[in-house]
Design a protein around this motif. Structure first.
Motif, PDB file in Angstrom:
ATOM      1  N   ASP A 160       3.401   4.428  -5.812  1.00 56.83           N
ATOM      2  CA  ASP A 160       4.474   3.844  -6.951  1.00 56.83           C
ATOM      3  C   ASP A 160       5.999   4.102  -6.516  1.00 56.83           C
ATOM      4  O   ASP A 160       6.822   3.326  -6.894  1.00 56.83           O
ATOM      5  CB  ASP A 160       4.093   4.699  -8.218  1.00 56.83           C
ATOM      6  CG  ASP A 160       2.782   4.015  -8.829  1.00 56.83           C
ATOM      7  OD1 ASP A 160       2.232   4.697  -9.691  1.00 56.83           O
ATOM      8  OD2 ASP A 160       2.270   2.949  -8.506  1.00 56.83           O
ATOM      9  N   SER A 161       6.184   5.297  -5.773  1.00 62.29           N
ATOM     10  CA  SER A 161       7.521   5.768  -5.219  1.00 62.29           C
ATOM     11  C   SER A 161       8.075   4.716  -4.410  1.00 62.29           C
ATOM     12  O   SER A 161       9.254   4.651  -4.062  1.00 62.29           O
ATOM     13  CB  SER A 161       7.705   6.982  -4.662  1.00 62.29           C
ATOM     14  OG  SER A 161       6.657   7.254  -3.537  1.00 62.29           O
ATOM     15  N   VAL A 162       7.336   3.936  -3.543  1.00 63.44           N
ATOM     16  CA  VAL A 162       7.904   3.124  -2.475  1.00 63.44           C
ATOM     17  C   VAL A 162       7.601   1.400  -3.037  1.00 63.44           C
ATOM     18  O   VAL A 162       8.063   0.658  -2.224  1.00 63.44           O
ATOM     19  CB  VAL A 162       7.137   3.199  -1.338  1.00 63.44           C
ATOM     20  CG1 VAL A 162       7.618   4.645  -0.972  1.00 63.44           C
ATOM     21  CG2 VAL A 162       5.666   2.930  -1.159  1.00 63.44           C
ATOM     22  N   LYS A 163       7.016   1.222  -4.070  1.00 57.62           N
ATOM     23  CA  LYS A 163       6.474  -0.170  -4.291  1.00 57.62           C
ATOM     24  C   LYS A 163       7.811  -1.021  -4.567  1.00 57.62           C
ATOM     25  O   LYS A 163       8.772  -0.528  -5.188  1.00 57.62           O
ATOM     26  CB  LYS A 163       5.956  -0.248  -5.553  1.00 57.62           C
ATOM     27  CG  LYS A 163       4.715  -1.239  -5.693  1.00 57.62           C
ATOM     28  CD  LYS A 163       3.670  -1.146  -6.928  1.00 57.62           C
ATOM     29  CE  LYS A 163       2.706  -0.017  -6.565  1.00 57.62           C
ATOM     30  NZ  LYS A 163       1.768   0.062  -7.866  1.00 57.62           N
ATOM     31  N   GLY A 164       7.867  -1.994  -3.918  1.00 59.01           N
ATOM     32  CA  GLY A 164       8.967  -2.946  -4.011  1.00 59.01           C
ATOM     33  C   GLY A 164      10.119  -2.901  -3.067  1.00 59.01           C
ATOM     34  O   GLY A 164      11.003  -3.383  -2.936  1.00 59.01           O
ATOM     35  N   ARG A 165       9.762  -1.598  -2.374  1.00 57.75           N
ATOM     36  CA  ARG A 165      11.005  -1.215  -1.418  1.00 57.75           C
ATOM     37  C   ARG A 165      10.323  -1.158   0.037  1.00 57.75           C
ATOM     38  O   ARG A 165      10.957  -1.650   1.216  1.00 57.75           O
ATOM     39  CB  ARG A 165      11.543   0.123  -1.690  1.00 57.75           C
ATOM     40  CG  ARG A 165      12.456   0.418  -2.799  1.00 57.75           C
ATOM     41  CD  ARG A 165      13.073   1.612  -2.974  1.00 57.75           C
ATOM     42  NE  ARG A 165      12.129   2.829  -2.893  1.00 57.75           N
ATOM     43  CZ  ARG A 165      12.178   3.858  -2.241  1.00 57.75           C
ATOM     44  NH1 ARG A 165      13.028   3.776  -1.174  1.00 57.75           N
ATOM     45  NH2 ARG A 165      11.374   4.745  -2.302  1.00 57.75           N
ATOM     46  N   PHE A 166       9.189  -0.931   0.105  1.00 64.63           N
ATOM     47  CA  PHE A 166       8.558  -0.484   1.563  1.00 64.63           C
ATOM     48  C   PHE A 166       7.474  -1.873   1.775  1.00 64.63           C
ATOM     49  O   PHE A 166       6.746  -2.228   0.853  1.00 64.63           O
ATOM     50  CB  PHE A 166       7.894   0.719   1.826  1.00 64.63           C
ATOM     51  CG  PHE A 166       8.842   1.949   1.762  1.00 64.63           C
ATOM     52  CD1 PHE A 166      10.043   1.876   1.576  1.00 64.63           C
ATOM     53  CD2 PHE A 166       8.172   3.047   1.931  1.00 64.63           C
ATOM     54  CE1 PHE A 166      10.997   3.147   1.444  1.00 64.63           C
ATOM     55  CE2 PHE A 166       8.873   4.111   2.101  1.00 64.63           C
ATOM     56  CZ  PHE A 166      10.397   4.313   1.957  1.00 64.63           C
ATOM     57  N   THR A 167       7.302  -2.153   2.878  1.00 62.63           N
ATOM     58  CA  THR A 167       6.100  -3.047   3.276  1.00 62.63           C
ATOM     59  C   THR A 167       5.445  -2.706   4.375  1.00 62.63           C
ATOM     60  O   THR A 167       6.022  -2.483   5.554  1.00 62.63           O
ATOM     61  CB  THR A 167       6.756  -4.546   3.497  1.00 62.63           C
ATOM     62  OG1 THR A 167       7.480  -4.963   2.327  1.00 62.63           O
ATOM     63  CG2 THR A 167       5.826  -5.580   3.758  1.00 62.63           C
ATOM     64  N   ILE A 168       4.325  -2.568   4.258  1.00 63.58           N
ATOM     65  CA  ILE A 168       3.305  -2.421   5.557  1.00 63.58           C
ATOM     66  C   ILE A 168       2.712  -3.544   6.060  1.00 63.58           C
ATOM     67  O   ILE A 168       2.296  -4.690   5.375  1.00 63.58           O
ATOM     68  CB  ILE A 168       2.289  -1.365   5.153  1.00 63.58           C
ATOM     69  CG1 ILE A 168       1.435  -1.174   6.378  1.00 63.58           C
ATOM     70  CG2 ILE A 168       1.203  -1.885   4.179  1.00 63.58           C
ATOM     71  CD1 ILE A 168       0.469   0.423   5.961  1.00 63.58           C
ATOM     72  N   SER A 169       2.705  -3.890   7.412  1.00 63.00           N
ATOM     73  CA  SER A 169       2.149  -5.151   7.964  1.00 63.00           C
ATOM     74  C   SER A 169       1.494  -4.518   9.431  1.00 63.00           C
ATOM     75  O   SER A 169       1.609  -3.314   9.687  1.00 63.00           O
ATOM     76  CB  SER A 169       3.266  -5.972   8.247  1.00 63.00           C
ATOM     77  OG  SER A 169       4.211  -5.508   8.957  1.00 63.00           O
ATOM     78  N   ARG A 170       0.851  -5.449   9.963  1.00 64.92           N
ATOM     79  CA  ARG A 170       0.135  -5.149  11.206  1.00 64.92           C
ATOM     80  C   ARG A 170       0.066  -6.471  12.074  1.00 64.92           C
ATOM     81  O   ARG A 170       0.186  -7.537  11.502  1.00 64.92           O
ATOM     82  CB  ARG A 170      -1.457  -4.728  11.086  1.00 64.92           C
ATOM     83  CG  ARG A 170      -2.281  -5.595  10.561  1.00 64.92           C
ATOM     84  CD  ARG A 170      -3.692  -4.628  10.104  1.00 64.92           C
ATOM     85  NE  ARG A 170      -4.066  -4.413  11.283  1.00 64.92           N
ATOM     86  CZ  ARG A 170      -5.161  -3.053  11.328  1.00 64.92           C
ATOM     87  NH1 ARG A 170      -5.255  -2.722  10.103  1.00 64.92           N
ATOM     88  NH2 ARG A 170      -5.479  -2.576  12.385  1.00 64.92           N
ATOM     89  N   ASP A 171       0.076  -6.000  13.598  1.00 70.20           N
ATOM     90  CA  ASP A 171       0.057  -7.179  14.252  1.00 70.20           C
ATOM     91  C   ASP A 171      -1.133  -6.893  15.185  1.00 70.20           C
ATOM     92  O   ASP A 171      -1.078  -5.850  16.085  1.00 70.20           O
ATOM     93  CB  ASP A 171       1.086  -7.529  15.223  1.00 70.20           C
ATOM     94  CG  ASP A 171       0.924  -8.621  16.096  1.00 70.20           C
ATOM     95  OD1 ASP A 171      -0.082  -8.924  16.196  1.00 70.20           O
ATOM     96  OD2 ASP A 171       1.879  -8.974  16.648  1.00 70.20           O
TER      97      ASP A 171
END
Length: 122
Positions: free
Chosen positions: A62-73
């Motif tokens: 909840d503390s990072v939702k909307g600010r952080f994005t995780i992705s992968r290649d």
């Protein structure tokens, strides 16, 4: 065995952005879920985000939702964490982790990177 190496940490000001990378080697990383945890001084290691092996599902604290994005290649065997609108409370050592099925518990993960320091000055 999976070896994980994080990079991209540093010292930034509040409101700035950083992108962390986690490069994996060893067994086929595309079959593993990837996660980012963080640990601030005197605090327990906590989940920041995870992404399933295919990238179809993600989870955020909840503390990072909307600010952080995780992705992968998966072609590059790399997981990323894009961090925007950084706050002083985001200051911590950030760790990459991997396991076959994503969970939010640090104790469930067998494979860890060495960590990268993120410091946000206010």
């Amino acid at each position: 065995q999976v070896q994980l190496v994080e990079s991209g940490g540093g010292l930034v000001q509040a409101g700035d952005s950083l992108r962390l990378s986690c490069a994996a080697s060893g067994r086929t990383f595309s079959t593993y879920a990837g996660a980012w945890f963080r640990q601030a001084p005197g605090k327990e290691r906590e989940i920041v985000a995870y992404i399933t092996s295919t990238g179809r599902f993600t989870y955020y604290a909840d503390s990072v939702k909307g600010r952080f994005t995780i992705s992968r290649d998966n072609a590059k065997s790399t997981v990323y964490l894009q961090m925007n609108s950084l706050k002083s409370e985001d200051t911590a050592v950030y760790f990459c982790a991997a396991r076959n099925i994503a969970t939010v518990k640090a104790s469930d993960y067998a494979y860890w990177g060495q960590g990268t320091q993120v410091t946000v000055s206010s």
